[in-house]
Design an enzyme around this catalytic site. Structure first.
Site, short mmCIF file in Angstrom:
data_model
loop_
_atom_site.label_atom_id
_atom_site.label_comp_id
_atom_site.label_asym_id
_atom_site.label_seq_id
_atom_site.Cartn_x
_atom_site.Cartn_y
_atom_site.Cartn_z
N GLN A 67 -2.87 48.54 -77.95
CA GLN A 67 -2.17 49.35 -78.97
C GLN A 67 -2.81 49.12 -80.35
OE1 GLN A 67 2.05 48.56 -78.62
NE2 GLN A 67 2.14 49.49 -76.60
N HIS A 71 -6.06 51.61 -83.64
CA HIS A 71 -6.27 51.76 -85.09
C HIS A 71 -7.71 51.37 -85.37
CE1 HIS A 71 -1.95 52.22 -85.98
NE2 HIS A 71 -1.84 51.54 -84.85
N SER A 81 -14.89 37.84 -74.40
CA SER A 81 -15.44 38.50 -73.21
C SER A 81 -14.90 37.86 -71.94
CB SER A 81 -16.97 38.39 -73.22
OG SER A 81 -17.47 38.77 -71.96
N GLY A 82 -14.33 38.67 -71.10
CA GLY A 82 -13.86 38.20 -69.79
C GLY A 82 -15.00 38.02 -68.80
N ARG A 83 -16.21 38.36 -69.23
CA ARG A 83 -17.39 38.10 -68.38
C ARG A 83 -17.89 36.69 -68.61
NH1 ARG A 83 -21.92 42.24 -69.42
NH2 ARG A 83 -22.62 41.55 -67.37
N ARG A 138 -11.74 39.30 -62.84
CA ARG A 138 -10.75 39.62 -63.89
C ARG A 138 -9.98 40.91 -63.58
NH1 ARG A 138 -14.31 41.79 -69.03
NH2 ARG A 138 -15.71 43.12 -67.85
N ARG A 156 -6.28 49.81 -96.85
CA ARG A 156 -5.90 51.20 -96.60
C ARG A 156 -5.57 51.39 -95.11
NH1 ARG A 156 -9.72 56.54 -97.58
NH2 ARG A 156 -8.01 58.01 -97.79
N ARG A 165 3.47 50.95 -87.11
CA ARG A 165 3.85 49.88 -86.16
C ARG A 165 4.97 48.99 -86.64
NH1 ARG A 165 1.46 51.40 -81.28
NH2 ARG A 165 -0.60 52.23 -81.77
C1 LIG Z 1 5.04 54.42 -81.48
C2 LIG Z 1 3.68 54.84 -81.04
C3 LIG Z 1 3.48 55.37 -79.78
C4 LIG Z 1 2.22 55.77 -79.35
N1 LIG Z 1 2.05 56.27 -78.09
C5 LIG Z 1 0.83 56.67 -77.66
C6 LIG Z 1 0.62 57.18 -76.35
O1 LIG Z 1 1.54 57.29 -75.56
N2 LIG Z 1 -0.63 57.53 -75.97
C7 LIG Z 1 -1.70 57.44 -76.82
O2 LIG Z 1 -2.82 57.79 -76.47
N3 LIG Z 1 -1.54 56.93 -78.08
C8 LIG Z 1 -0.32 56.55 -78.51
N4 LIG Z 1 -0.17 56.02 -79.78
C9 LIG Z 1 -1.35 55.82 -80.59
C10 LIG Z 1 -1.50 56.87 -81.72
O3 LIG Z 1 -1.66 58.16 -81.18
C11 LIG Z 1 -2.71 56.53 -82.61
O4 LIG Z 1 -3.89 56.63 -81.88
C12 LIG Z 1 -2.64 55.12 -83.15
O5 LIG Z 1 -1.35 54.82 -83.60
C13 LIG Z 1 -3.66 54.94 -84.28
O6 LIG Z 1 -3.24 55.71 -85.38
P1 LIG Z 1 -4.26 56.51 -86.28
O7 LIG Z 1 -4.93 57.58 -85.48
O8 LIG Z 1 -3.52 56.91 -87.53
O9 LIG Z 1 -5.31 55.35 -86.64
P2 LIG Z 1 -6.85 55.49 -86.88
O10 LIG Z 1 -7.55 55.97 -85.66
O11 LIG Z 1 -7.26 54.19 -87.44
O12 LIG Z 1 -6.98 56.64 -87.94
C14 LIG Z 1 -6.54 56.49 -89.27
C15 LIG Z 1 -6.41 57.87 -89.89
O13 LIG Z 1 -7.70 58.48 -89.95
C16 LIG Z 1 -7.58 59.88 -89.66
N5 LIG Z 1 -8.31 60.18 -88.41
C17 LIG Z 1 -8.58 59.32 -87.41
N6 LIG Z 1 -9.27 59.92 -86.44
C18 LIG Z 1 -9.43 61.20 -86.83
C19 LIG Z 1 -10.04 62.31 -86.23
N7 LIG Z 1 -10.62 62.27 -85.05
N8 LIG Z 1 -10.02 63.47 -86.90
C20 LIG Z 1 -9.43 63.57 -88.09
N9 LIG Z 1 -8.80 62.55 -88.72
C21 LIG Z 1 -8.82 61.37 -88.09
C22 LIG Z 1 -6.10 60.17 -89.50
O14 LIG Z 1 -5.58 60.54 -90.76
C23 LIG Z 1 -5.53 58.84 -89.09
O15 LIG Z 1 -4.16 58.68 -89.40
C24 LIG Z 1 1.11 55.64 -80.22
C25 LIG Z 1 1.30 55.11 -81.50
C26 LIG Z 1 2.57 54.72 -81.92
C27 LIG Z 1 2.75 54.14 -83.30
#
Ligand SMILES: Cc1cc2nc3c(=O)[nH]c(=O)nc-3n(C[C@H](O)[C@H](O)[C@H](O)COP(=O)(O)OP(=O)(O)OC[C@H]3O[C@@H](n4cnc5c(N)ncnc54)[C@H](O)[C@@H]3O)c2cc1C
Length: 243
Positions: A67, A71, A81-83, A138, A156, A165
Site C-alpha cells: 500500500q 505512493h 531482497s528476498g533473494r 519465498r 509534498r 492514509r
Molecule cells: C483507502 C485507499 C484504498 C485504495 N484501494 C485501492 C485498490 O483497491 N486498488 C488499487 O489499485 N489502489 C488502491 N489504492 C491506491 C490509490 O489508488 C493510489 O494509487 C495510492 O493511494 C497512491 O496515491 P497517489 O496516486 O495520489 O500517489 P502518487 O502515485 O505518489 O501520485 C501523487 C500525485 O501525482 C499525480 N499523479 C500520479 N500519477 C499520475 C499519472 N499517471 N497521471 C497524472 N497524474 C498523476 C496525482 O495528482 C497524484 O495524486 C487505495 C488507496 C487508498 C488511500
C-alpha cells in the site's frame, strides 16, 4: 512494525524560501512566513514543500508495504531482497477492527491465523533446508511476513500520503505506520504540519472562529499583532475557507 527516521533536509524556512523565490525575497519575518505557509496549505500550492526531504527505515508486513509503495511521485523506495536475505519474521494483528460493526469472531479465529502463518514459515524453512533457492522458497511466505524498506520522500509527497492514509478509510496498520511518520516529522516542520492538520486533516466541523484564532496563535507563536489577526481573518473570509 518499526519506523525510524534516518535523515532529513530542510525546515519550514526552506518552504518559505522556495515560495518567495519568484519575488527575489526569502523571508519577511516569522509572522509573515508562518502565514505564507498557512496560505500555501489552504490553497493547495504544494510545490514549495517538495524542498524538504525525509528518509526513513520501515519494518512493515508485506501487505502494508504494497500500500505504501503505491505512493511513488516524489518518493524513492528500496526494499530488502528476498533473494539474498532469509525472511520469516511476521506480523500478528488483532482480528478485531473498530469499524462500527460489532463483530465477534470464534475464539479459535486468532489461533487459525497464527497457525496458518507459522505453517507457511515452517514450509519456507523446510524448502531452504532442502536446498531450494531463497528466490523460489519465498513464494510460500504469507503477506504478513515483515519486509524492510528505505523510503526517501519529499514533504509534498508525504502530505499527499497523509491526506490519503490518515483517514478511517485506510487500512489500520498502514494508518499506524503513516501516523508514526507524521509524528516523527512534526517537530522538523511544525508550522507546515500545524497548518496541514488544521486545514486538511481535521474535520471541517472543528473550523470555527475560535479554533481559527487558536490556530492563528499556534502558527505565529504569539508574535502576531491584532492587525495581523484582522488581516488574516479578512483573507480567510475572502477565500471562504471557513465555510
Ligand atoms: C483507502 C485507499 C484504498 C485504495 N484501494 C485501492 C485498490 O483497491 N486498488 C488499487 O489499485 N489502489 C488502491 N489504492 C491506491 C490509490 O489508488 C493510489 O494509487 C495510492 O493511494 C497512491 O496515491 P497517489 O496516486 O495520489 O500517489 P502518487 O502515485 O505518489 O501520485 C501523487 C500525485 O501525482 C499525480 N499523479 C500520479 N500519477 C499520475 C499519472 N499517471 N497521471 C497524472 N497524474 C498523476 C496525482 O495528482 C497524484 O495524486 C487505495 C488507496 C487508498 C488511500
Amino acid at each position: 512494525m518499526k519506523v525510524e527516521m534516518l535523515d532529513n533536509m530542510g525546515t519550514d524556512a526552506s518552504v518559505v524560501r522556495a515560495a518567495r523565490v519568484s519575488y527575489g525575497k526569502e523571508t519577511k519575518g516569522p509572522v509573515a512566513d508562518a502565514l505564507l505557509i498557512d496560505f500555501l496549505i489552504r490553497n493547495g500550492h504544494t510545490s514549495p514543500f517538495a524542498h524538504v526531504v525525509f528518509s526513513f527505515r520501515l519494518q512493515v508486513p508485506i501487505f502494508v508495504a504494497r500500500q505504501l509503495m503505491r505512493h511513488h511521485v516524489g518518493i524513492a523506495w528500496n526494499e530488502i531482497s528476498g533473494r539474498y536475505t532469509k525472511l520469516g519474521d511476521y506480523y500478528v494483528p488483532h482480528l478485531y477492527r473498530f469499524d462500527g460493526n460489532d463483530k465477534s469472531y470464534s475464539p479459535t479465529a486468532q489461533k487459525v491465523y497464527e497457525n496458518s502463518v507459522e505453517s507457511a514459515i515452517r514450509a519456507y524453512e523446510h524448502l531452504l533446508e532442502s536446498g531450494v533457492p531463497r528466490e523460489v522458497a519465498r513464494g510460500v511466505l504469507p503477506l504478513a511476513t515483515y519486509t524492510t524498506l528505505i523510503m526517501t520522500a519529499n514533504l509534498r509527497a508525504l502530505l499527499n500520503m497523509f491526506e490519503q492514509r490518515l483517514t478511517l478509510h485506510a487500512q489500520e496498520e498502514t494508518r499506524d505506520v503513516v501516523h508514526e511518520i507524521f509524528d516523527a516529522i512534526h517537530d522538523k516542520v511544525p508550522i507546515s504540519m500545524k497548518s496541514f492538520t488544521y486545514w486538511k486533516l481535521d474535520d471541517k466541523r472543528v473550523r470555527t472562529l475560535s479554533t481559527l484564532e487558536q490556530h492563528f496563535h499556534d502558527i505565529t507563536g504569539g508574535k502576531a499583532t491584532e492587525e495581523d489577526w484582522q488581516r488574516y481573518l479578512k483573507r480567510i473570509g475572502e477565500e471562504g475557507a471557513l465555510q
